[in-house]
Write a protein that holds these residues in place. Structure first.
Motif, mmCIF file in Angstrom:
data_model
loop_
_atom_site.group_PDB
_atom_site.id
_atom_site.type_symbol
_atom_site.label_atom_id
_atom_site.label_comp_id
_atom_site.label_asym_id
_atom_site.label_seq_id
_atom_site.Cartn_x
_atom_site.Cartn_y
_atom_site.Cartn_z
ATOM 1 N N TRP A 32 0.831 -1.203 0.000
ATOM 2 C CA TRP A 32 0.000 0.000 0.000
ATOM 3 C C TRP A 32 0.866 1.253 0.000
ATOM 4 C CZ3 TRP A 32 -0.564 4.225 3.157
ATOM 5 C CH2 TRP A 32 -1.648 5.040 2.880
ATOM 6 N N SER A 33 1.912 1.266 0.812
ATOM 7 C CA SER A 33 2.764 2.451 0.871
ATOM 8 C C SER A 33 3.510 2.653 -0.450
ATOM 9 C CB SER A 33 3.739 2.367 2.039
ATOM 10 O OG SER A 33 4.606 1.272 1.871
ATOM 11 N N THR A 34 3.929 1.558 -1.078
ATOM 12 C CA THR A 34 4.589 1.662 -2.377
ATOM 13 C C THR A 34 3.624 2.209 -3.420
ATOM 14 O OG1 THR A 34 6.017 -0.197 -1.823
ATOM 15 C CG2 THR A 34 5.849 0.382 -4.150
ATOM 16 N N TRP A 35 2.393 1.711 -3.424
ATOM 17 C CA TRP A 35 1.370 2.180 -4.358
ATOM 18 C C TRP A 35 1.098 3.669 -4.133
ATOM 19 C CZ3 TRP A 35 -3.482 4.249 -3.458
ATOM 20 C CH2 TRP A 35 -4.307 4.370 -4.567
ATOM 21 N N ALA A 36 0.954 4.075 -2.880
ATOM 22 C CA ALA A 36 0.656 5.472 -2.559
ATOM 23 C C ALA A 36 1.807 6.394 -2.987
ATOM 24 C CB ALA A 36 0.386 5.627 -1.063
ATOM 25 N N MET A 37 3.038 5.969 -2.788
ATOM 26 C CA MET A 37 4.174 6.799 -3.173
ATOM 27 C C MET A 37 4.274 6.936 -4.686
ATOM 28 S SD MET A 37 5.433 8.059 -0.533
ATOM 29 C CE MET A 37 6.925 8.755 -1.157
ATOM 30 N N LYS A 38 3.960 5.867 -5.424
ATOM 31 C CA LYS A 38 3.971 5.955 -6.884
ATOM 32 C C LYS A 38 2.910 6.932 -7.370
ATOM 33 C CE LYS A 38 5.850 1.411 -7.972
ATOM 34 N NZ LYS A 38 5.579 0.105 -8.593
ATOM 35 N N LYS A 39 1.718 6.872 -6.778
ATOM 36 C CA LYS A 39 0.644 7.787 -7.173
ATOM 37 C C LYS A 39 1.001 9.226 -6.813
ATOM 38 C CE LYS A 39 -2.006 4.645 -8.799
ATOM 39 N NZ LYS A 39 -2.182 4.504 -10.224
ATOM 40 N N ALA A 40 1.599 9.441 -5.642
ATOM 41 C CA ALA A 40 1.994 10.784 -5.221
ATOM 42 C C ALA A 40 3.059 11.351 -6.159
ATOM 43 C CB ALA A 40 2.508 10.756 -3.792
ATOM 44 N N LYS A 41 3.962 10.501 -6.619
ATOM 45 C CA LYS A 41 5.002 10.943 -7.542
ATOM 46 C C LYS A 41 4.388 11.408 -8.862
ATOM 47 C CE LYS A 41 9.132 9.273 -9.884
ATOM 48 N NZ LYS A 41 10.002 8.123 -10.116
ATOM 49 N N VAL A 42 3.425 10.649 -9.383
ATOM 50 C CA VAL A 42 2.775 11.016 -10.641
ATOM 51 C C VAL A 42 1.973 12.303 -10.475
ATOM 52 C CG1 VAL A 42 1.015 10.292 -12.308
ATOM 53 C CG2 VAL A 42 2.724 8.660 -11.524
ATOM 54 N N ILE A 43 1.232 12.419 -9.382
ATOM 55 C CA ILE A 43 0.429 13.625 -9.137
ATOM 56 C C ILE A 43 1.338 14.845 -9.012
ATOM 57 C CG2 ILE A 43 -1.020 14.764 -7.414
ATOM 58 C CD1 ILE A 43 -2.282 11.968 -6.931
ATOM 59 N N THR A 44 2.441 14.715 -8.304
ATOM 60 C CA THR A 44 3.381 15.827 -8.149
ATOM 61 C C THR A 44 4.012 16.193 -9.488
ATOM 62 O OG1 THR A 44 3.869 15.098 -5.907
ATOM 63 C CG2 THR A 44 5.429 16.612 -6.910
ATOM 64 N N HIS A 45 4.358 15.176 -10.266
ATOM 65 C CA HIS A 45 5.019 15.410 -11.547
ATOM 66 C C HIS A 45 4.116 16.192 -12.501
ATOM 67 C CE1 HIS A 45 7.803 14.576 -14.828
ATOM 68 N NE2 HIS A 45 6.759 14.283 -15.572
ATOM 69 N N TYR A 46 2.868 15.780 -12.625
ATOM 70 C CA TYR A 46 1.968 16.422 -13.572
ATOM 71 C C TYR A 46 1.191 17.596 -12.987
ATOM 72 C CZ TYR A 46 2.944 12.645 -16.788
ATOM 73 O OH TYR A 46 3.576 11.779 -17.614
ATOM 74 N N GLY A 47 1.205 17.775 -11.696
ATOM 75 C CA GLY A 47 0.419 18.831 -11.089
ATOM 76 C C GLY A 47 1.187 20.061 -10.660
#
Length: 72
Positions: A32-47
């Motif tokens: 779960w933490s790995t999944w959340a960090m991957k999603k946070a990275k994508v959101i930060t990158h594109y946002g």
């Protein structure tokens, strides 16, 4: 020469001091933490850039979009 087949257990079935419930809970938390960090990275990158533009559009004095995007 004949090849030997190994029947050793790998991964979750190997012997250890933790029970399978603790291991599965720890594994779920890790996944779960790995999944959340991957999603946070994508959101930060594109946002990030749209966020900067929105904050710039709401500041005083109110610039036009072309003024925000131009290098000068």
């Amino acid at each position: 020469m004949a090849s030997r087949i190994s029947l050793k257990a790998k991964g979750k079935n190997s012997k250890g001091s933790k029970s399978s419930e603790e291991r599965s809970t720890a594994q779920c938390v890790k996944e779960w933490s790995t999944w959340a960090m991957k999603k946070a990275k994508v959101i930060t990158h594109y946002g990030f850039i749209p966020l900067v533009i929105i904050i710039g559009m709401n500041s005083e004095p109110k610039p036009h979009l072309s003024q925000l995007l131009s290098p000068v």
